[in-house]
Enzyme design. Sequence first.
Site, PDB file in Angstrom:
ATOM      1  N   ILE A   1      -2.736  -3.490  -1.184  1.00  0.00           N
ATOM      2  CA  ILE A   1      -3.375  -2.178  -1.162  1.00  0.00           C
ATOM      3  C   ILE A   1      -2.350  -1.210  -0.592  1.00  0.00           C
ATOM      4  O   ILE A   1      -1.863  -1.397   0.524  1.00  0.00           O
ATOM      5  CB  ILE A   1      -4.635  -2.195  -0.296  1.00  0.00           C
ATOM      6  CG1 ILE A   1      -5.604  -3.249  -0.817  1.00  0.00           C
ATOM      7  CG2 ILE A   1      -5.281  -0.814  -0.265  1.00  0.00           C
ATOM      8  CD1 ILE A   1      -6.726  -3.572   0.135  1.00  0.00           C
ATOM      9  N   ILE A   2      -2.000  -0.212  -1.377  1.00  0.00           N
ATOM     10  CA  ILE A   2      -1.005   0.772  -0.949  1.00  0.00           C
ATOM     11  C   ILE A   2      -1.714   2.093  -0.678  1.00  0.00           C
ATOM     12  O   ILE A   2      -2.497   2.570  -1.506  1.00  0.00           O
ATOM     13  CB  ILE A   2       0.098   0.942  -1.998  1.00  0.00           C
ATOM     14  CG1 ILE A   2       0.821  -0.406  -2.195  1.00  0.00           C
ATOM     15  CG2 ILE A   2       1.085   2.027  -1.578  1.00  0.00           C
ATOM     16  CD1 ILE A   2       1.860  -0.411  -3.276  1.00  0.00           C
TER      17      ILE A   2
ATOM     18  N   GLN B   1      -3.470   9.194  -1.027  1.00  0.00           N
ATOM     19  CA  GLN B   1      -3.605  10.479  -0.347  1.00  0.00           C
ATOM     20  C   GLN B   1      -4.668  10.464   0.754  1.00  0.00           C
ATOM     21  O   GLN B   1      -4.681  11.328   1.615  1.00  0.00           O
ATOM     22  CB  GLN B   1      -3.944  11.566  -1.368  1.00  0.00           C
ATOM     23  CG  GLN B   1      -2.864  11.775  -2.414  1.00  0.00           C
ATOM     24  CD  GLN B   1      -1.568  12.284  -1.794  1.00  0.00           C
ATOM     25  OE1 GLN B   1      -1.574  13.106  -0.885  1.00  0.00           O
ATOM     26  NE2 GLN B   1      -0.445  11.770  -2.268  1.00  0.00           N
ATOM     27  N   THR B   2      -5.569   9.474   0.716  1.00  0.00           N
ATOM     28  CA  THR B   2      -6.653   9.401   1.703  1.00  0.00           C
ATOM     29  C   THR B   2      -6.546   8.099   2.494  1.00  0.00           C
ATOM     30  O   THR B   2      -5.666   7.286   2.242  1.00  0.00           O
ATOM     31  CB  THR B   2      -8.022   9.444   0.998  1.00  0.00           C
ATOM     32  OG1 THR B   2      -8.177   8.240   0.245  1.00  0.00           O
ATOM     33  CG2 THR B   2      -8.130  10.649   0.067  1.00  0.00           C
TER      34      THR B   2
ATOM     35  N   HIS C   1      -8.811   5.774   2.341  1.00  0.00           N
ATOM     36  CA  HIS C   1      -9.721   4.815   1.718  1.00  0.00           C
ATOM     37  C   HIS C   1      -9.176   3.394   1.760  1.00  0.00           C
ATOM     38  O   HIS C   1      -9.939   2.436   1.791  1.00  0.00           O
ATOM     39  CB  HIS C   1     -10.008   5.208   0.261  1.00  0.00           C
ATOM     40  CG  HIS C   1     -10.916   6.382   0.151  1.00  0.00           C
ATOM     41  ND1 HIS C   1     -10.496   7.577  -0.363  1.00  0.00           N
ATOM     42  CD2 HIS C   1     -12.210   6.548   0.518  1.00  0.00           C
ATOM     43  CE1 HIS C   1     -11.498   8.436  -0.320  1.00  0.00           C
ATOM     44  NE2 HIS C   1     -12.545   7.836   0.213  1.00  0.00           N
TER      45      HIS C   1
ATOM     46  N   ARG D   1       7.382  -6.939   2.296  1.00  0.00           N
ATOM     47  CA  ARG D   1       6.429  -7.969   2.703  1.00  0.00           C
ATOM     48  C   ARG D   1       6.202  -9.044   1.650  1.00  0.00           C
ATOM     49  O   ARG D   1       5.522 -10.027   1.910  1.00  0.00           O
ATOM     50  CB  ARG D   1       5.097  -7.323   3.074  1.00  0.00           C
ATOM     51  CG  ARG D   1       5.194  -6.479   4.308  1.00  0.00           C
ATOM     52  CD  ARG D   1       3.861  -5.903   4.650  1.00  0.00           C
ATOM     53  NE  ARG D   1       3.944  -5.066   5.830  1.00  0.00           N
ATOM     54  CZ  ARG D   1       2.912  -4.431   6.346  1.00  0.00           C
ATOM     55  NH1 ARG D   1       1.732  -4.523   5.772  1.00  0.00           N
ATOM     56  NH2 ARG D   1       3.059  -3.684   7.419  1.00  0.00           N
TER      57      ARG D   1
END
Length: 77
Positions: free
Chosen positions: A10-11, A14-15, A17, A56
């Site tokens: 998960i990258i 802008q938020t 989330h 990673r």
Amino acid sequence: YDAVVAIGCIIKGQTDHYEFISNAIIKTLLELSIQYELPISNSILNCRNMKQAKERSSNKVNRAKEAVVAAIAALED
């Protein structure tokens, strides 16, 4: 199945989330592990950018490989 390894990345966009998504995934994996009495190892990377994701998941630091080793270790106990 004897064990499960969840792999993903998960990258951050802008938020924020991605934090909610990450927490929901981890919580759900834990619930499934308890419900089915099944070892679930995970390598869900939470990264701020693509560079961090690549670092990673490289040969130098491979979190997915670590998750597989952890799952195998859980089966050996």
